[in-house]
Each structure stands twice: as structure tokens, then as C-alpha cells.
Design an enzyme around this catalytic site. Structure first.
Site, short mmCIF file in Angstrom:
data_model
loop_
_atom_site.label_atom_id
_atom_site.label_comp_id
_atom_site.label_asym_id
_atom_site.label_seq_id
_atom_site.Cartn_x
_atom_site.Cartn_y
_atom_site.Cartn_z
N THR A 14 0.82 -1.22 0.00
CA THR A 14 0.00 0.00 0.00
C THR A 14 0.86 1.27 0.00
O THR A 14 0.65 2.18 -0.81
CB THR A 14 -0.92 0.00 1.24
OG1 THR A 14 -1.70 -1.20 1.22
CG2 THR A 14 -1.83 1.20 1.28
N SER A 143 2.93 7.70 11.42
CA SER A 143 1.81 6.98 10.80
C SER A 143 0.80 7.94 10.15
O SER A 143 0.86 9.16 10.32
CB SER A 143 1.08 6.16 11.86
OG SER A 143 0.31 7.04 12.67
N CYS A 144 -0.16 7.35 9.46
CA CYS A 144 -1.21 8.13 8.79
C CYS A 144 -2.00 8.99 9.77
O CYS A 144 -2.23 10.18 9.54
CB CYS A 144 -2.15 7.19 8.04
SG CYS A 144 -2.64 5.74 9.01
N ASN A 145 -2.41 8.39 10.91
CA ASN A 145 -3.18 9.16 11.90
C ASN A 145 -2.35 10.29 12.49
O ASN A 145 -2.83 11.42 12.63
CB ASN A 145 -3.67 8.23 13.02
CG ASN A 145 -4.93 7.49 12.64
OD1 ASN A 145 -5.92 8.11 12.29
ND2 ASN A 145 -4.90 6.17 12.70
N GLY A 199 -1.27 9.90 21.02
CA GLY A 199 -0.80 11.13 21.69
C GLY A 199 0.72 11.12 21.83
O GLY A 199 1.40 12.03 21.32
N HIS A 224 -9.82 7.10 7.61
CA HIS A 224 -10.05 7.35 9.04
C HIS A 224 -10.86 8.64 9.15
O HIS A 224 -10.80 9.51 8.27
CB HIS A 224 -8.74 7.62 9.79
CG HIS A 224 -7.72 6.54 9.72
ND1 HIS A 224 -7.95 5.24 10.09
CD2 HIS A 224 -6.41 6.59 9.35
CE1 HIS A 224 -6.83 4.53 9.95
NE2 HIS A 224 -5.88 5.32 9.49
N GLN A 306 -5.76 7.00 4.84
CA GLN A 306 -4.63 6.32 5.46
C GLN A 306 -3.62 5.78 4.46
O GLN A 306 -2.42 5.69 4.75
CB GLN A 306 -5.15 5.16 6.34
CG GLN A 306 -5.62 3.90 5.60
CD GLN A 306 -7.02 4.02 5.00
OE1 GLN A 306 -7.70 5.01 5.22
NE2 GLN A 306 -7.45 3.01 4.27
P1 NAD Z 1 1.46 -3.74 3.08
O1 NAD Z 1 1.26 -5.06 3.75
O2 NAD Z 1 0.40 -3.20 2.18
O3 NAD Z 1 2.80 -3.75 2.24
C1 NAD Z 1 4.00 -4.29 2.73
C2 NAD Z 1 4.73 -4.96 1.58
O4 NAD Z 1 6.00 -5.43 2.05
C3 NAD Z 1 3.99 -6.20 1.03
O5 NAD Z 1 4.01 -6.14 -0.38
C4 NAD Z 1 4.82 -7.38 1.55
O6 NAD Z 1 4.79 -8.49 0.68
C5 NAD Z 1 6.21 -6.75 1.58
N1 NAD Z 1 7.16 -7.42 2.47
C6 NAD Z 1 6.91 -8.24 3.52
N2 NAD Z 1 8.07 -8.64 4.08
C7 NAD Z 1 9.07 -8.07 3.37
C8 NAD Z 1 10.48 -8.08 3.45
N3 NAD Z 1 11.11 -8.80 4.39
N4 NAD Z 1 11.20 -7.36 2.55
C9 NAD Z 1 10.58 -6.63 1.59
N5 NAD Z 1 9.23 -6.60 1.44
C10 NAD Z 1 8.50 -7.29 2.34
O7 NAD Z 1 1.80 -2.72 4.26
P2 NAD Z 1 1.58 -1.15 4.25
O8 NAD Z 1 0.17 -0.88 4.61
O9 NAD Z 1 2.12 -0.59 2.99
O10 NAD Z 1 2.44 -0.69 5.50
C11 NAD Z 1 3.84 -0.50 5.40
C12 NAD Z 1 4.29 0.37 6.54
O11 NAD Z 1 3.64 1.64 6.43
C13 NAD Z 1 3.96 -0.14 7.94
O12 NAD Z 1 4.96 0.30 8.84
C14 NAD Z 1 2.65 0.55 8.26
O13 NAD Z 1 2.39 0.66 9.64
C15 NAD Z 1 2.92 1.90 7.64
N6 NAD Z 1 1.72 2.67 7.27
C16 NAD Z 1 0.63 2.05 6.74
C17 NAD Z 1 -0.49 2.79 6.43
C18 NAD Z 1 -1.74 2.16 5.87
O14 NAD Z 1 -2.81 2.63 6.18
N7 NAD Z 1 -1.66 1.13 5.07
C19 NAD Z 1 -0.48 4.17 6.62
C20 NAD Z 1 0.68 4.80 7.10
C21 NAD Z 1 1.77 4.03 7.44
#
Ligand code: NAD
Length: 352
Positions: A14, A143-145, A199, A224, A306
Site C-alpha cells: 500500500t 503513521s497516517c493518523n 498522543g 479514518h 490512510q
Molecule cells: P502492506 O502489507 O500493504 O505492504 C507491505 C509490503 O511489504 C507487502 O508487499 C509485503 O509483501 C512486503 N514485504 C513483507 N516482508 C518483506 C520483506 N522482508 N522485505 C521486503 N518486502 C516485504 O503494508 P503497508 O500498509 O504498505 O504498510 C507499510 C508500513 O507503512 C507499515 O509500517 C505501516 O504501519 C505503515 N503505514 C501504513 C499505512 C496504511 O494505512 N496502510 C499508513 C501509514 C503508514
């Protein structure tokens, strides 16, 4: 222009795919490639766009990529070696496992909000603390929030001084493609023990703000919703609060005439515009919801996409860490222009 900064994306889900697209829009950055664990539709689209793909574990995955007809460019480590900076967008906790490799190869890396603040030692939000990231080896984009709260609170703190914030995060249960978190049919206090971690997380980028937060997860995937209550140090008029918010980048005040009544309408607007992946990277604040009483107490609703709101922050964080732009405002202006933020005109679809 001096040499472009070489950026690699480790983890192409994502967040990773959106950071990759945003990097490709910058004239001071070049995308080296993206690391994928296995071939899938995201890898297919990336490959069709000419993005180099590096399997995380080539021994395990090379034959799978070959069978899918997706060319690979080397191993994840090869990709990291070629890059000046890695944006680690792996699921929370994996970034921590990856850090020793970045250290061994002497590379800079950005981690995402799923990692602990301590992993990088510096957390980042462009408008709040751009300068703190300048020249750093490791930084975490909140993070997003927290990104949504930080932008909003910073603006009102600069404008009027913030005495205390109370915020309720009504969080999406999962991202639209996140079926592993569903089916969902509940409202979950998350965490039950109050206040929530949001917070303290906000305090990693705005240390002097007094804030209490609560969060519940809802059966929705779109966005959100935040209800934010703030006590200001002075008592501005409602018009002054609204016009202050309008001066800040990445805060969009939804005008009432647009008839945007819900997160579904916000995302539908993104679709109608034809924005890439429908992304609404700005805080979407209902202008009508902004109220100010005679004790300087502000209340409002904002919707936070998000999947995309932290993407511009990743672009700015690259510039700060690489030291290619020392001025936060200049970096944010450039990012916002290239991503079309705060200006819907470039995205409006030509309908057949
Ligand atoms: P996601 O699961 O959509 O994407 C993660 C990707 O990483 C997947 O394609 C997965 O196959 C890959 N992956 C797994 N293990 C791996 C490895 N060892 N090496 C390389 N690639 C690997 O996750 P996301 O939602 O994109 O979240 C990623 C980060 O961003 C997290 O820290 C999350 O908390 C943060 N985040 C997410 C959001 C959200 O709403 N989705 C918002 C802000 C921040």
C-alpha cells in the site's frame, strides 16, 4: 541539476507503491527499483511501467517471477547497494529486521509508522520538524493518523497556541485490499486501555503539545475520521481559525457546497478527479464542522486517507536526509506541485 538522489523502495504494498510513484514524479530523484517478496498484480503493473523489480529472497522467488513472466533485476541487496537511500515500506516490525543490512551497507533509510520511534531516533512530519531530519541516516515518517493530527495541530499552535488537544480517531478496520483483517462487523476500542498511543506518537514530532487520544476501529476501509477538540491559548473568531487553516499546505477545507457528506464522498471525489489510485493526500477538514466557542475551544472533523496522506512526507524526508533541500517550505512546495496537492485542477478527468 546535480545528480539525482537514487531511491530504492523495500516493500511494495500500500505505502511502497505510492512512495515509488511519488518519487518518479520528482526531478531531483531517480527510482532504482522496488523489492517484492513474490510476483503479484502489483509486481505486474510495476514491471509494465518499467520499474526494476528485485526479489527479497531470489533463491526462493526467482523461479516464481520467471514463471509469471516478470523480469528481475537482481537481489534486494543488489538494489540497496545501488541506492543512496532506501524507503522501507515493509509491514511493521520488518523494518527493524532490515536495519542491520542498511547499517552494514552504510545506507540511509526511512522507516514507516509501523516501526517504533526508537528504531530511527528521529520521527518526521514535514511541516513540524523538517530540520531535524537534515543529514540523518535513519528517520521514521509517522503513521497516517499521526501525520493527519500533526499537520492540523501545528497550524493552530503556530496561529494561536494550543493549550490541550483531545482527539478521537475513528479508524478504518483495514485497507481496501486488506481482506486478511476481515470480514469485519464490529466496533473495536483499540486500544481499550486509554489513552491510545497516538498522543505520545504525536509528541515525537510536536513534543510540547498536551494531547489525549482515543481510537476505535470501524467496519470501513476507505478512510479514518478524526474528531478533534482543541483548547487554544487565545480566543480567535471562527473566521480567523478557518483562514489560518487555509494558509497551511496539505490541509483542505471541504466547502459545504461540494456536498461531501462522508468518507465515501471524499473518496468518490478522488475518483471523479481521476487522481492516481483515487488518493486524497490532504487532511480533508469539513469547513462547516469548524466551531470556536468564547473560551477558545475548537471542534472539527477531518477525514484522513490512510493509504496516501504520509506519501508527500516521505518525499520531503528524502530531501531533508539527503541534504538536497534545507528549506522545509521549498521542499513541501515542490512536493505538493509535483503531486498536485491543494490544487485539484490538474487531475480533473477529461470525460469522454
Ligand atoms: P502492506 O502489507 O500493504 O505492504 C507491505 C509490503 O511489504 C507487502 O508487499 C509485503 O509483501 C512486503 N514485504 C513483507 N516482508 C518483506 C520483506 N522482508 N522485505 C521486503 N518486502 C516485504 O503494508 P503497508 O500498509 O504498505 O504498510 C507499510 C508500513 O507503512 C507499515 O509500517 C505501516 O504501519 C505503515 N503505514 C501504513 C499505512 C496504511 O494505512 N496502510 C499508513 C501509514 C503508514
Amino acid at each position: 541539476m546535480a545528480d539525482k538522489v537514487k531511491v530504492a523502495i523495500n516493500g511494495y504494498g500500500t505505502i511502497g507503491k505510492r512512495v515509488a510513484s511519488a518519487v518518479m514524479r520528482q526531478d531531483d530523484m531517480a527510482l532504482i527499483g522496488v523489492a517484492k517478496t513474490k510476483p503479484d498484480y502489483d509486481a505486474y503493473v510495476a514491471a509494465k511501467n518499467g520499474i526494476d523489480i528485485y526479489p527479497v529472497d531470489p533463491a526462493k522467488a526467482e523461479s516464481k517471477f520467471k514463471a509469471a513472466g516478470i523480469k528481475i533485476a537482481g537481489s534486494n541487496e543488489d538494489m540497496i547497494k545501488k541506492a543512496d537511500i532506501i524507503v522501507d515500506c515493509t509491514p511493521g516490525g520488518i523494518g527493524e529486521q532490515n536495519k542491520p543490512l542498511y547499517e552494514k551497507l552504510g545506507k540511509k533509510a526511512i522507516f514507516q509508522g509501523g516501526e517504533e520511534h526508537e528504531l530511527a531516533g528521529t520521527s518526521f512530519n514535514a511541516v513540524c520538524n523538517y530540520d531535524e531530519a537534515i543529514g540523518k541516516q535513519f528517520v521514521r515518517v509517522v503513521s497516517c493518523n499521526t501525520t493527519g493530527l500533526a499537520r492540523l495541530i501545528y497550524a493552530l499552535d503556530k496561529g494561536f497556541g494550543v493549550k490541550k488537544v483531545r482527539a478521537t480517531m475513528m479508524r478504518r478496520g483495514g485497507d481496501p485490499n486488506d481482506v486478511k483483517r476481515g470480514p469485519i462487523n464490529a466496533i473495536v476500542p483499540d486500544p481499550v486501555k486509554l489513552p491510545s498511543h497516538h498522543g505520545p506518537d504525536l509528541n515525537t514530532v510536536l513534543p510540547n503539545i498536551k494531547i489525549d487520544t482515543v481510537a476505535v476501529k470501524l467496519p470501513t476501509t476507505l478512510m479514518h475520521m478524526h474528531y478533534v477538540n482543541m483548547n487554544l491559548k487565545v480566543t480567535p473568531s471562527r473566521d480567523e481559525v478557518v483562514s489560518t487553516l487555509k494558509q497551511y499546505p496539505r490541509l483542505w477545507l471541504i466547502p459545504s457546497w461540494m456536498n461531501i457528506k462522508s468518507t465515501a464522498d471524499v473518496m468518490e471525489f478522488g475518483r471523479e478527479l481521476g487522481r492516481p489510485r483515487n488518493d486524497m493526500m490532504e487532511n480533508c477538514i469539513w469547513e462547516e464542522s469548524v466551531s470556536v466557542d468564547d473560551s477558545g475551544e475548537v471542534n472539527l472533523f477531518q477525514a484522513i486517507h490512510q493509504e496516501s496522506d504520509a506519501i508527500p512526507e516521505n518525499v520531503d524526508c528524502i530531501r531533508a536526509m539527503m541534504g538536497i533541500e534545507k528549506d522545509a517550505k521549498k521542499s513541501m512546495d515542490k512536493t505538493d506541485k509535483t503531486l498536485g496537492l491543494g490544487n485539484f485542477a490538474p487531475w480533473i478527468q477529461k470525460l469522454p
